[in-house]
Design an enzyme around this catalytic site. Structure first.
Site, PDB file in Angstrom:
ATOM      1  N   TRP A 181      45.085  38.723  42.365  1.00 59.03           N
ATOM      2  CA  TRP A 181      44.087  38.980  43.021  1.00 59.03           C
ATOM      3  C   TRP A 181      44.204  39.260  44.297  1.00 59.03           C
ATOM      4  O   TRP A 181      44.350  37.704  44.596  1.00 59.03           O
ATOM      5  CB  TRP A 181      43.045  38.260  42.409  1.00 59.03           C
ATOM      6  CG  TRP A 181      41.292  38.961  43.121  1.00 59.03           C
ATOM      7  CD1 TRP A 181      40.881  40.074  42.637  1.00 59.03           C
ATOM      8  CD2 TRP A 181      40.573  38.015  44.382  1.00 59.03           C
ATOM      9  NE1 TRP A 181      40.303  40.455  43.510  1.00 59.03           N
ATOM     10  CE2 TRP A 181      39.863  39.355  44.920  1.00 59.03           C
ATOM     11  CE3 TRP A 181      41.473  37.611  45.634  1.00 59.03           C
ATOM     12  CZ2 TRP A 181      39.349  39.537  45.730  1.00 59.03           C
ATOM     13  CZ3 TRP A 181      40.264  37.127  46.719  1.00 59.03           C
ATOM     14  CH2 TRP A 181      38.973  38.494  46.415  1.00 59.03           C
ATOM     15  N   GLU A 222      44.041  41.200  38.475  1.00 56.16           N
ATOM     16  CA  GLU A 222      42.608  41.109  38.665  1.00 56.16           C
ATOM     17  C   GLU A 222      41.564  41.906  39.245  1.00 56.16           C
ATOM     18  O   GLU A 222      41.765  42.308  40.507  1.00 56.16           O
ATOM     19  CB  GLU A 222      41.903  39.632  38.778  1.00 56.16           C
ATOM     20  CG  GLU A 222      40.702  39.529  38.347  1.00 56.16           C
ATOM     21  CD  GLU A 222      39.811  38.672  38.948  1.00 56.16           C
ATOM     22  OE1 GLU A 222      40.680  37.464  39.780  1.00 56.16           O
ATOM     23  OE2 GLU A 222      39.073  37.883  39.115  1.00 56.16           O
ATOM     24  N   LYS A 224      38.738  44.240  41.066  1.00 57.40           N
ATOM     25  CA  LYS A 224      36.902  44.226  41.566  1.00 57.40           C
ATOM     26  C   LYS A 224      36.711  45.836  42.021  1.00 57.40           C
ATOM     27  O   LYS A 224      37.379  46.695  42.308  1.00 57.40           O
ATOM     28  CB  LYS A 224      37.672  43.261  42.455  1.00 57.40           C
ATOM     29  CG  LYS A 224      35.863  42.886  43.233  1.00 57.40           C
ATOM     30  CD  LYS A 224      36.167  42.123  44.148  1.00 57.40           C
ATOM     31  CE  LYS A 224      35.271  40.792  45.169  1.00 57.40           C
ATOM     32  NZ  LYS A 224      35.477  40.099  45.228  1.00 57.40           N
ATOM     33  N   ASP A 255      37.003  40.559  36.154  1.00 50.96           N
ATOM     34  CA  ASP A 255      36.338  39.411  35.448  1.00 50.96           C
ATOM     35  C   ASP A 255      34.934  39.665  35.787  1.00 50.96           C
ATOM     36  O   ASP A 255      34.493  41.515  35.902  1.00 50.96           O
ATOM     37  CB  ASP A 255      36.447  38.660  37.415  1.00 50.96           C
ATOM     38  CG  ASP A 255      35.207  37.895  37.826  1.00 50.96           C
ATOM     39  OD1 ASP A 255      34.466  37.913  38.230  1.00 50.96           O
ATOM     40  OD2 ASP A 255      35.673  37.044  38.466  1.00 50.96           O
ATOM     41  N   HIS A 258      33.039  41.428  38.285  1.00 53.17           N
ATOM     42  CA  HIS A 258      33.050  43.304  39.039  1.00 53.17           C
ATOM     43  C   HIS A 258      33.987  44.264  38.953  1.00 53.17           C
ATOM     44  O   HIS A 258      34.836  44.695  39.224  1.00 53.17           O
ATOM     45  CB  HIS A 258      35.236  42.399  39.354  1.00 53.17           C
ATOM     46  CG  HIS A 258      35.265  41.069  39.999  1.00 53.17           C
ATOM     47  ND1 HIS A 258      36.708  40.825  39.748  1.00 53.17           N
ATOM     48  CD2 HIS A 258      34.931  39.956  40.267  1.00 53.17           C
ATOM     49  CE1 HIS A 258      36.835  39.887  41.277  1.00 53.17           C
ATOM     50  NE2 HIS A 258      35.329  39.209  41.502  1.00 53.17           N
ATOM     51  N   HIS A 282      37.393  35.874  33.239  1.00 54.72           N
ATOM     52  CA  HIS A 282      36.966  35.509  34.670  1.00 54.72           C
ATOM     53  C   HIS A 282      35.558  35.216  33.976  1.00 54.72           C
ATOM     54  O   HIS A 282      35.040  36.088  34.062  1.00 54.72           O
ATOM     55  CB  HIS A 282      37.397  35.423  36.433  1.00 54.72           C
ATOM     56  CG  HIS A 282      38.794  34.955  36.495  1.00 54.72           C
ATOM     57  ND1 HIS A 282      38.755  35.581  38.159  1.00 54.72           N
ATOM     58  CD2 HIS A 282      39.553  34.158  35.921  1.00 54.72           C
ATOM     59  CE1 HIS A 282      39.727  34.357  38.427  1.00 54.72           C
ATOM     60  NE2 HIS A 282      40.134  33.888  37.366  1.00 54.72           N
ATOM     61  N   ASP A 290      28.213  40.714  42.761  1.00 54.71           N
ATOM     62  CA  ASP A 290      29.906  39.405  42.319  1.00 54.71           C
ATOM     63  C   ASP A 290      29.112  38.466  43.080  1.00 54.71           C
ATOM     64  O   ASP A 290      29.936  37.900  43.878  1.00 54.71           O
ATOM     65  CB  ASP A 290      30.697  40.444  43.271  1.00 54.71           C
ATOM     66  CG  ASP A 290      31.993  39.496  42.586  1.00 54.71           C
ATOM     67  OD1 ASP A 290      31.739  38.176  41.535  1.00 54.71           O
ATOM     68  OD2 ASP A 290      33.563  38.770  43.530  1.00 54.71           O
ATOM     69  N   ASP A 292      29.189  35.033  42.019  1.00 53.87           N
ATOM     70  CA  ASP A 292      29.787  33.849  41.416  1.00 53.87           C
ATOM     71  C   ASP A 292      28.707  32.896  41.315  1.00 53.87           C
ATOM     72  O   ASP A 292      28.937  31.931  41.792  1.00 53.87           O
ATOM     73  CB  ASP A 292      31.046  33.506  42.684  1.00 53.87           C
ATOM     74  CG  ASP A 292      31.714  34.721  41.936  1.00 53.87           C
ATOM     75  OD1 ASP A 292      32.462  34.029  41.109  1.00 53.87           O
ATOM     76  OD2 ASP A 292      32.455  34.936  42.840  1.00 53.87           O
ATOM     77  N   ASP A 322      35.643  31.616  36.289  1.00 53.26           N
ATOM     78  CA  ASP A 322      35.145  31.503  37.861  1.00 53.26           C
ATOM     79  C   ASP A 322      33.972  32.083  38.516  1.00 53.26           C
ATOM     80  O   ASP A 322      33.231  32.773  38.576  1.00 53.26           O
ATOM     81  CB  ASP A 322      36.449  32.900  37.747  1.00 53.26           C
ATOM     82  CG  ASP A 322      36.402  33.814  40.078  1.00 53.26           C
ATOM     83  OD1 ASP A 322      35.957  32.307  40.991  1.00 53.26           O
ATOM     84  OD2 ASP A 322      36.879  34.611  40.326  1.00 53.26           O
TER      85      ASP A 322
HETATM   86  C1  RNT Z   1      37.806  37.331  43.572  1.00 54.37           C
HETATM   87  C2  RNT Z   1      37.891  37.209  42.373  1.00 54.37           C
HETATM   88  C3  RNT Z   1      38.788  35.341  41.859  1.00 54.37           C
HETATM   89  C4  RNT Z   1      38.442  34.091  43.047  1.00 54.37           C
HETATM   90  C5  RNT Z   1      39.106  32.838  42.738  1.00 54.37           C
HETATM   91  C6  RNT Z   1      38.924  32.559  43.687  1.00 54.37           C
HETATM   92  O1  RNT Z   1      36.657  38.010  43.517  1.00 54.37           O
HETATM   93  O2  RNT Z   1      37.090  36.818  41.487  1.00 54.37           O
HETATM   94  O3  RNT Z   1      39.106  35.816  41.239  1.00 54.37           O
HETATM   95  O4  RNT Z   1      37.323  34.466  42.651  1.00 54.37           O
HETATM   96  O5  RNT Z   1      40.541  33.388  42.405  1.00 54.37           O
HETATM   97 ZN    ZN Z   2      37.660  36.401  39.305  1.00 57.17          ZN
END
Ligand code: RNT
Ligand code: ZN
Length: 412
Positions: A181, A222, A224, A255, A258, A282, A290, A292, A322
């Protein structure tokens, strides 16, 4: 009769074997991210968090070094049921004062992690090149940078990571997922969207050409949609990586924070499974963006789990967590997220998918809706409690976490 005995009977009436479901669940590996423990700061001291990602909050007790992080992981993992893997970032290298940069990290810098993972009897280790929080991220760019030196640095970093991944695979006896990523993007309207993507493509080609062992290191990319401060353009977009992965025989990592808020990863899983042998996730919880947030048992995680189960893809979808919440106890964040993933999988394993699919094919949509809603009332909780008991875990984990907070975290 126990609550579980009753539940077992009730599920049996639906044609569902709870014993089988628990057995399967215990075999599904979940890769738990090390970075929830220290707010994604890492141990290589290269820089403060950058790359358009952010932890919010400053709950006391963040792990400040390797020893504290290991202690927290060990405690948190002891409260998690199921088969666990450890997901590491390259920034968690143990350098012991050696003057070495990320483009030259070696397996030995991760040997203490391997020792730790073996002590915890983990299923494996997964890995992530860390292409943020470092002075060689120039103008927010890494693998797509116009600066050759910057690009080479990060290509070399990824190649170094692949060697380390092979070492993890050898040591743990399980392939290592290497997830690429990058934060690359632009805050404002680009003047050129293509060239950075072509540079990224070229960088990835160079990385994949290093001659790594594909049975040991499983490379994923990955995508985004945007990051903080990089709202207008993301070089590694969904379309870019899906096409790159398809053409180069590597994996996509999805993810679920994303994508645009009305795009669902649960729907993308079967779409990709029509073309890929493997894919990686993720699992996070994006709240409006996003963000988290900690994974909880919400509708989308249930839907993701359902797709994995009903696509018969438990051995094809590599599940990783994640998220990074610094506003609550970090161990609790870890445990709640992992348990939520496990619960979602258990619920999915306890559904009569074939029957429901048949109703869909027959066009019996009234019955499908009525049945789907009725099934929501089955006693999943009793099976979950039984599963925890068999895994040697208690249902309540807050008390243990709060005790650990008093005895350990509050002293930091
Ligand atoms: C960032 C991605 C990535 C990170 C990690 C820390 O938007 O989701 O995967 O969260 O690598
Ligand atoms: Zn991620």
């Amino acid at each position: 009769m126990t609550a579980y005995d009753l539940a077992k009977e009730q599920f049996a009436l639906e044609g569902i074997d709870t014993e089988e479901a628990m057995k399967k669940l215990a075999e599904v590996p979940v890769s738990v991210h090390c970075w929830q423990g220290d707010d994604v700061i890492g141990l290589d001291g290269a820089g403060s968090l950058s790359g358009g990602i952010q932890t919010t909050g400053n709950y006391p007790g963040r792990a400040r070094n390797f020893e504290e992080l290991k202690k927290d992981i060990a405690k948190a993992f002891s409260l998690m049921p199921g088969k666990l893997r450890l997901n590491l970032h390259a920034s968690y290298a143990i350098l012991n004062g050696e003057n070495v940069d990320r483009n030259a990290y070696r397996p030995e810098h991760f040997a203490p992690w391997v020792k730790f993972a073996k002590e915890l009897k983990l299923d494996g280790i997964d890995f992530n090149p860390t292409m943020f929080s470092h002075p060689m991220v120039k103008g927010g760019l890494t693998l797509s940078s116009p600066d050759e030196e910057v690009r080479k640095f990060w290509v070399d970093h990824c190649i170094a990571c692949l060697k380390i991944a092979e070492y993890f695979a050898d040591e743990m006896g399980s392939p290592c997922l290497v997830n690429i990523w990058i934060p690359d993007g632009l805050k404002d309207v680009p003047a050129d969207r293509l060239t950075p993507r072509l540079r990224l493509k070229d960088s990835l080609d160079k990385i994949l050409a290093c001659g790594y062992n594909r049975d040991k290191a499983v490379v994923a990319v990955e995508s985004k949609v945007f990051g903080i401060g990089v709202e207008s353009y993301t070089v590694g977009s969904n379309e870019f990586y899906q096409n790159y992965a398809a053409k180069n025989g590597i994996c996509c990592l999805l993810d679920n924070g994303h994508y645009h808020p009305l795009e669902y990863v649960s729907d993308k899983i079967p779409a990709l499974l029509a073309f890929y042998d493997k894919l990686a996730l993720h699992v996070t919880r994006g709240v409006r963006w996003d963000s988290d947030h900690v994974v909880i048992l919400d509708d989308e995680i249930k839907e993701i789990a359902k797709e994995i189960v009903r696509c018969n893809a438990l051995d094809k979808v590599m599940i990783g967590l994640d998220y990074f919440d610094a506003s609550i106890n970090r161990l609790s964040a870890w445990v709640t997220g992992e348990r939520s993933m496990q619960k979602a999988l258990l619920q999915a394993l306890l559904m009569p998918h074939a029957k429901l699919a048949k109703l869909q094919d027959e066009g019996s949509f009234t019955c499908l809706m009525a049945e789907s809603e009725r099934l929501k009332d089955l006693p999943y909780g009793a099976v979950w409690a039984e599963y925890l008991k068999r895994q040697g875990k208690e249902e309540r984990y807050y008390e243990q976490i709060s005790k650990y907070e008093k005895e350990e975290l509050s002293k930091r």
